[in-house]
Design a protein around this motif. Sequence first.
Motif, PDB file in Angstrom:
ATOM      1  N   ILE A   1       0.878  -1.167   0.000  1.00  0.00           N
ATOM      2  CA  ILE A   1       0.000   0.000   0.000  1.00  0.00           C
ATOM      3  C   ILE A   1       0.914   1.215   0.000  1.00  0.00           C
ATOM      4  O   ILE A   1       1.708   1.414   0.935  1.00  0.00           O
ATOM      5  CB  ILE A   1      -0.913   0.012   1.241  1.00  0.00           C
ATOM      6  N   VAL A   2       0.860   2.030  -1.060  1.00  0.00           N
ATOM      7  CA  VAL A   2       1.803   3.126  -1.257  1.00  0.00           C
ATOM      8  C   VAL A   2       1.094   4.446  -0.982  1.00  0.00           C
ATOM      9  O   VAL A   2       0.140   4.802  -1.684  1.00  0.00           O
ATOM     10  CB  VAL A   2       2.370   3.126  -2.692  1.00  0.00           C
ATOM     11  N   LEU A   3       1.535   5.149   0.025  1.00  0.00           N
ATOM     12  CA  LEU A   3       0.994   6.463   0.354  1.00  0.00           C
ATOM     13  C   LEU A   3       1.862   7.527  -0.313  1.00  0.00           C
ATOM     14  O   LEU A   3       3.064   7.646  -0.004  1.00  0.00           O
ATOM     15  CB  LEU A   3       0.964   6.660   1.865  1.00  0.00           C
ATOM     16  N   CYS A   4       1.273   8.269  -1.253  1.00  0.00           N
ATOM     17  CA  CYS A   4       2.008   9.257  -2.033  1.00  0.00           C
ATOM     18  C   CYS A   4       1.516  10.651  -1.669  1.00  0.00           C
ATOM     19  O   CYS A   4       0.320  10.948  -1.815  1.00  0.00           O
ATOM     20  CB  CYS A   4       1.817   9.017  -3.526  1.00  0.00           C
ATOM     21  N   SER A   5       2.421  11.511  -1.213  1.00  0.00           N
ATOM     22  CA  SER A   5       2.075  12.871  -0.834  1.00  0.00           C
ATOM     23  C   SER A   5       2.772  13.834  -1.784  1.00  0.00           C
ATOM     24  O   SER A   5       3.969  14.106  -1.640  1.00  0.00           O
ATOM     25  CB  SER A   5       2.503  13.134   0.615  1.00  0.00           C
ATOM     26  N   PHE A   6       2.021  14.328  -2.771  1.00  0.00           N
ATOM     27  CA  PHE A   6       2.566  15.228  -3.795  1.00  0.00           C
ATOM     28  C   PHE A   6       1.551  16.345  -4.073  1.00  0.00           C
ATOM     29  O   PHE A   6       0.352  16.073  -4.164  1.00  0.00           O
ATOM     30  CB  PHE A   6       2.832  14.474  -5.099  1.00  0.00           C
ATOM     31  N   ILE A   7       2.044  17.556  -4.239  1.00  0.00           N
ATOM     32  CA  ILE A   7       1.141  18.628  -4.687  1.00  0.00           C
ATOM     33  C   ILE A   7       0.464  18.193  -5.979  1.00  0.00           C
ATOM     34  O   ILE A   7      -0.735  18.349  -6.144  1.00  0.00           O
ATOM     35  CB  ILE A   7       1.906  19.955  -4.887  1.00  0.00           C
ATOM     36  N   SER A   8       1.245  17.647  -6.912  1.00  0.00           N
ATOM     37  CA  SER A   8       0.747  17.142  -8.212  1.00  0.00           C
ATOM     38  C   SER A   8      -0.345  18.049  -8.778  1.00  0.00           C
ATOM     39  O   SER A   8      -1.517  17.673  -8.799  1.00  0.00           O
ATOM     40  CB  SER A   8       0.256  15.697  -8.079  1.00  0.00           C
ATOM     41  N   PRO A   9       0.018  19.245  -9.256  1.00  0.00           N
ATOM     42  CA  PRO A   9      -0.976  20.274  -9.565  1.00  0.00           C
ATOM     43  C   PRO A   9      -1.826  20.007 -10.801  1.00  0.00           C
ATOM     44  O   PRO A   9      -2.864  20.644 -10.970  1.00  0.00           O
ATOM     45  CB  PRO A   9      -0.128  21.533  -9.760  1.00  0.00           C
ATOM     46  N   TYR A  10      -1.409  19.077 -11.671  1.00  0.00           N
ATOM     47  CA  TYR A  10      -2.111  18.910 -12.942  1.00  0.00           C
ATOM     48  C   TYR A  10      -2.940  17.623 -12.957  1.00  0.00           C
ATOM     49  O   TYR A  10      -2.443  16.539 -12.638  1.00  0.00           O
ATOM     50  CB  TYR A  10      -1.121  18.891 -14.112  1.00  0.00           C
ATOM     51  N   ARG A  11      -4.204  17.758 -13.368  1.00  0.00           N
ATOM     52  CA  ARG A  11      -5.093  16.588 -13.437  1.00  0.00           C
ATOM     53  C   ARG A  11      -4.540  15.532 -14.385  1.00  0.00           C
ATOM     54  O   ARG A  11      -4.659  14.338 -14.139  1.00  0.00           O
ATOM     55  CB  ARG A  11      -6.489  17.016 -13.912  1.00  0.00           C
ATOM     56  N   ALA A  12      -3.966  15.993 -15.509  1.00  0.00           N
ATOM     57  CA  ALA A  12      -3.508  15.042 -16.523  1.00  0.00           C
ATOM     58  C   ALA A  12      -2.491  14.075 -15.946  1.00  0.00           C
ATOM     59  O   ALA A  12      -2.518  12.873 -16.254  1.00  0.00           O
ATOM     60  CB  ALA A  12      -2.910  15.798 -17.716  1.00  0.00           C
ATOM     61  N   GLU A  13      -1.591  14.568 -15.088  1.00  0.00           N
ATOM     62  CA  GLU A  13      -0.565  13.684 -14.543  1.00  0.00           C
ATOM     63  C   GLU A  13      -1.145  12.759 -13.485  1.00  0.00           C
ATOM     64  O   GLU A  13      -0.742  11.596 -13.367  1.00  0.00           O
ATOM     65  CB  GLU A  13       0.573  14.521 -13.959  1.00  0.00           C
ATOM     66  N   ARG A  14      -2.077  13.259 -12.676  1.00  0.00           N
ATOM     67  CA  ARG A  14      -2.705  12.367 -11.690  1.00  0.00           C
ATOM     68  C   ARG A  14      -3.478  11.257 -12.399  1.00  0.00           C
ATOM     69  O   ARG A  14      -3.447  10.091 -11.971  1.00  0.00           O
ATOM     70  CB  ARG A  14      -3.627  13.182 -10.769  1.00  0.00           C
ATOM     71  N   GLU A  15      -4.153  11.606 -13.483  1.00  0.00           N
ATOM     72  CA  GLU A  15      -4.882  10.592 -14.242  1.00  0.00           C
ATOM     73  C   GLU A  15      -3.923   9.614 -14.913  1.00  0.00           C
ATOM     74  O   GLU A  15      -4.223   8.430 -15.058  1.00  0.00           O
ATOM     75  CB  GLU A  15      -5.791  11.248 -15.283  1.00  0.00           C
ATOM     76  N   ALA A  16      -2.756  10.112 -15.318  1.00  0.00           N
ATOM     77  CA  ALA A  16      -1.767   9.219 -15.930  1.00  0.00           C
ATOM     78  C   ALA A  16      -1.292   8.177 -14.924  1.00  0.00           C
ATOM     79  O   ALA A  16      -1.101   7.002 -15.265  1.00  0.00           O
ATOM     80  CB  ALA A  16      -0.587  10.035 -16.462  1.00  0.00           C
ATOM     81  N   VAL A  17      -1.096   8.583 -13.672  1.00  0.00           N
ATOM     82  CA  VAL A  17      -0.705   7.617 -12.641  1.00  0.00           C
ATOM     83  C   VAL A  17      -1.839   6.620 -12.406  1.00  0.00           C
ATOM     84  O   VAL A  17      -1.602   5.415 -12.268  1.00  0.00           O
ATOM     85  CB  VAL A  17      -0.334   8.340 -11.329  1.00  0.00           C
ATOM     86  N   ARG A  18      -3.075   7.092 -12.394  1.00  0.00           N
ATOM     87  CA  ARG A  18      -4.224   6.198 -12.209  1.00  0.00           C
ATOM     88  C   ARG A  18      -4.226   5.101 -13.274  1.00  0.00           C
ATOM     89  O   ARG A  18      -4.527   3.933 -12.998  1.00  0.00           O
ATOM     90  CB  ARG A  18      -5.528   6.992 -12.261  1.00  0.00           C
TER      91      ARG A  18
END
Length: 624
Positions: A525-542
């Motif tokens: 279980i990986v807990l990731c704490s990042f500002i990650s300001p762009y939706r496109a990159e968060r969706e890419a990780v998903r």
Amino acid sequence: MDGVDVPAGQAGKELLRFLTCGSVDDGKSTLIGRLLHDSKQIFQDQLSALARDSARYGTTGGHVDLALLVDGLEAEREQGITIDVAYRFFSTSKRSFIVADTPGHEQYTRNMATGASKADLAVLLIDARKGVLVQTRRHSLICSLLGLRHVVLAVNKIDLVSYDSDIFERIVSQYRAFASELGFSSIAAIPISARNGDNVMRRSDQTSWYRGPTLLDYLETVDVTQEMTGKPFRFPVQWVNRPGPDFRGYAGTVASGTIGVGDPITAAGSGQTSRVKELITYDGPQSSAQAGDAITLTLTSEIDISRGDLLVSPASDTEISDQFAAHIIWMSDQALMPGRSYLARIGTRTTPITVTGIKYRIDVNTREHLATHTLGLNDIGFCNLSTGTPVAFDPYEQNRKTGSFIMIDRLTNHTLGAGMIAFGLRRGTNIHWQATLIGKAERAAHKHQRPAIIWLTGLSGAGKSTIANMVERQLHAAGHHTMMLDGDNVRHGLNRDLGFTEPDRVENIRRAGEVAKLMVDAGLIVLCSFISPYRAEREAVRRLVADGEFVEVFVDTPIDECAKRDPKGLYAKAKAGEIKNFTGFDAPYEAPENPEIHLQTIGQQPEQLAQRLVRTLTELGIVG
């Protein structure tokens, strides 16, 4: 051109597709209007309407303004420019024509590229008073990249320079020097006056020094045969036709080459082969088909073929790779970001695509190769790209149909750019996925948990790391196997080479996402704490992990509250101008629209929010 019907009675004539291009106000629409008018393609009611429109919008001092025949949009008529691509059909006794009038303004370069993508020839207009301009060079470079090999250099408004032959020759010499390395097979230079008709359809008495053909003479006789029927057979499958259990056909349009009943055929991706059993068209069964024909073909034996596959001749196979180099014409105000995931449509196949590196940007004036990290609106660059799945293609210079693609925004579905494949990258075919004997399911079962990425996003100072630490402590106390990736920590090692520009932020999250995916494969279980300001990159990780393995947690704290907390003193530095590209100040934050967990921190203690997150993970079945 798509969307233009050839009138009845003209279908048997040889058809030439060409476009007019060049800088704004060089007379492209007027030229097409002259061709339509003098070839008697305008009805009396259209002439009457043209006279009325000329009185209202015209720029010819009370005379009929032929440009208005083409500039159909109200905004175009009021501004006196062409915005959209306008297609027109006309015909002579020798040939039929479909002409695309494309915009001259720089901001509409994407429309010009659209018109050029299916043309056989370009008529490039130059205002004799202005000579070769930046947009002249840009349009020429795009025509070259898009595979056009024949150019008519129409030096227009020659009447406004008193039909001066020296001016004409100087412009032609200047243009030929620029275009010498663009790979055009022919450049035919013609002095014209689109407004008066000089050398358009009739030879002008004012240019006795010019011995060449009129524009129409040239268009009627130029040989632009690209020998698509002589190229290897290529058939992108657009649709698998299954009307009943006894029929299975593959529908689409032949991109190149010819095919006949009984010919062998190969599915490029799988390498499986069969033979053509039937060729069915709108007119019924046929014995053969060639480039441009819309057909449904059936095979003598069943092989695995689906929409997006490419059927080819076994004698001349395509390249297959998930990595290649290509020229990109970028058509969006949103800059191209290496590392960001887009969609590519290659033939009839749609696949994720990422620019892994920009080798250079091309200066449209000098053709110099310039170093860059991004591409902006109307930029042309040479890039390395990686696709989500291997694709079959030919280099663009060998086949425009199977060597081109468009890039699409994954969230908005807007077209962002056009690409022309140069060659496959050998490493794309040399690297294979190594299967392992133990998978993430076995690893996770051993740990009595379901692996997942718990992605906490929010502004700096929102409380992401505090909450993540508390959650990990609770999970660890309950016997679960976890790992925490914190945005600051990974920048001390893995991402220490990255700054805070938009491209660097994109790459920062891409790398973090790949690491998190490896840890999910390990059953953690990986807990990731990042500002990650762009939706496109968060969706890419998903999209890197399976459904249900990515949990987006929006730690929602207003920026004023974050600035009050300012645990690292970053907001104070940003206000003082000591930090650039700080999220919330001079860099954007795109809040999640539908996060799995929405934690509003005002009025809540971190311990309460952490307990709520753990309860949700239990409800989702990630922990027991």
